[in-house]
Design an enzyme around this catalytic site. Structure first.
Site, mmCIF file in Angstrom:
data_model
loop_
_atom_site.group_PDB
_atom_site.id
_atom_site.type_symbol
_atom_site.label_atom_id
_atom_site.label_comp_id
_atom_site.label_asym_id
_atom_site.label_seq_id
_atom_site.Cartn_x
_atom_site.Cartn_y
_atom_site.Cartn_z
ATOM 1 N N CYS A 50 0.986 -1.130 -0.192
ATOM 2 C CA CYS A 50 -0.070 -0.294 0.149
ATOM 3 C C CYS A 50 1.271 1.289 0.149
ATOM 4 O O CYS A 50 -0.022 1.667 -0.691
ATOM 5 C CB CYS A 50 -1.249 -0.083 1.305
ATOM 6 N N ARG A 52 4.468 1.064 -1.060
ATOM 7 C CA ARG A 52 5.410 1.069 -2.208
ATOM 8 C C ARG A 52 4.966 -0.107 -3.005
ATOM 9 O O ARG A 52 4.171 -1.036 -2.679
ATOM 10 C CB ARG A 52 6.634 1.256 -1.585
ATOM 11 N N GLN A 119 5.771 -9.166 4.267
ATOM 12 C CA GLN A 119 5.257 -8.835 2.858
ATOM 13 C C GLN A 119 6.213 -9.041 1.409
ATOM 14 O O GLN A 119 6.286 -9.169 0.104
ATOM 15 C CB GLN A 119 4.407 -7.785 2.329
#
Length: 414
Positions: A50, A52, A119
């Site tokens: 969200c 980068r 992530q």
């Protein structure tokens, strides 16, 4: 081979820009096939969150950066946004340092947030699955993960309950005093959506509705809670009518909630999706309150002081870890060069030796053959160093001459 990264992040680009250049929600296999098809791109890892979108690459020629920018620009829906105006290029050691800080949460909007490590790991796994990662890039990521693990165990940077998800819930609480009487709709059952769900359940709202593309994932999250229910995204029009708070954390390419879905009922809309999932025009309606990812900054600032001390400790660990990595890489490169040197020497010796032995077996003078063999080996072994020294001398590279003298144990003072 050179290591580079290209990035667009929240530090330089507002949410509308990040939304345009986000690569999330696209076919991952297609992305990897297309970027690896670019000449001089050897390996790649694509990270899109969200806050980068970053591409880590092993390349054989730095001039390929322009081709990569053209590739990325091809996924932008609005041609008015030019990637050259927003991207940041990192090279070599700077890439590794940045990735270590990123995985440890030091580059996050929420300092020390733990979700980013998951992530980064997911991006690494997808790259491996698509056969897009090579040995050097793999070693970088393995060291990054080890560094992040050490930072988490040796500092308290991740101990404060702060994340984008937590900050989103904090904003909701500020707008609605009594959440226990409210209905909450969460859109998206990914990692952030699940984290949102956990934070919301801790506030004991009247009802929690979790909508997702695949209902099985939503059901798995909600099954243990009596006041929670799982739904398909297609049910959104009905769910929004019931909801007082709508929070979106989902990968979509266009708005899935617009003004046509809402009536006069006051609602709080919080969109932490990139690209945005909730139409910002929802906030223009008098009865509504609308927040996007960038609005979470204010909440995050309140928590930064608590983590600054731990951040400095983490920085020291990262610097040490980077030094360890670079030393190990030097050894790998050195060992590889030494191995190649011995293989080269073996090839030279084997060829000349076989010829010499054949002559001796045919009755030629052994002493003369051995002398000739030694002369030929000396000439072959010294050929490239002599050529290199002559070239260095022509170019005035006294540093190269000194280095070569040291390599062969010569007197560097002469």
């Amino acid at each position: 081979m050179a290591l580079i990264s290209l990035a667009i992040d929240y530090k330089k680009s507002p949410i509308e820009v990040r939304s345009e250049f986000a690569l999330s929600g696209l076919d991952v296999s297609m992305l990897y096939r297309s970027i690896l098809a670019i000449d001089n791109v050897v390996h790649a890892v694509i990270l899109s969150t969200c806050n980068r979108t970053e591409v880590y690459l092993e390349i054989s020629d730095l001039r390929v950066v322009d081709d990569i920018l053209v590739w990325w620009q091809g996924y932008v829906r609005n041609p008015n946004y030019k990637i050259k105006d927003y991207f940041k290029l990192r090279q070599g050691t700077e890439v590794i340092m940045h990735l270590m800080k990123l995985a440890c949460g030091l580059e996050s909007m929420v300092l020390g947030e733990p979700q980013i490590l998951g992530q980064v790991k997911d991006s690494y796994t997808l790259s491996k699955k698509n056969h897009a990662i090579g040995k050097e890039l793999d070693r970088v990521f393995q060291k990054v993960f080890a560094t992040a693990k050490r930072v988490r165990s040796e500092t308290r940077i991740g101990h404060c309950p702060v994340s984008v998800a937590f900050s989103a819930i904090t904003l909701a609480k500020r707008q609605l005093d009594n959440i226990s009487s409210k209905n909450v709709l969460i859109i998206g059952a990914g990692q952030t959506g699940e984290l949102l769900f956990r934070h919301v359940t801790a506030l004991a709202p009247k009802q929690i509705m979790l909508a997702n593309r695949t209902i099985e994932k939503a059901q798995k999250i909600t099954s243990a809670f009596r006041n929670a229910s799982a739904h398909y995204l297609s049910e959104l029009p009905q769910l929004i009518k019931k909801a007082d708070i709508i929070i979106a954390a989902v990968n979509v390419l266009e708005y899935i909630v617009t003004c046509k879905y809402v009536g006069d009922k006051p609602r709080v809309f919080i969109d932490i999706s990139i690209p945005q999932a909730l139409d910002p025009k929802l906030g223009e309606l008098e009865q509504n309150v609308y927040y996007c990812v960038d609005d979470i900054n204010a909440v995050i600032e309140d928590n930064k002081d608590k983590r600054k001390y731990e951040s400095s400790k983490a920085q020291k660990i990262i610097v040490k870890s980077l030094e360890e990595y670079l030393e190990k890489e030097k050894a790998i490169i050195s060992n590889s060069a030494i191995k190649e040197l011995f293989q080269k020497a073996d090839g030279l010796v084997d060829l000349s030796l076989e010829k010499s032995l054949a002559k001796i077996r045919n009755g030629k003078d052994a002493e003369e053959i051995i002398k000739r063999f030694a002369y030929e080996i000396k000439k072959k072994v010294l050929h490239y160093p002599v050529v290199g020294m002559k070239e260095a001398s022509k170019q005035g590279r006294s540093d190269c001459l000194v280095c070569m003298k040291r390599m062969f144990g010569l007197n560097v003072e002469k």
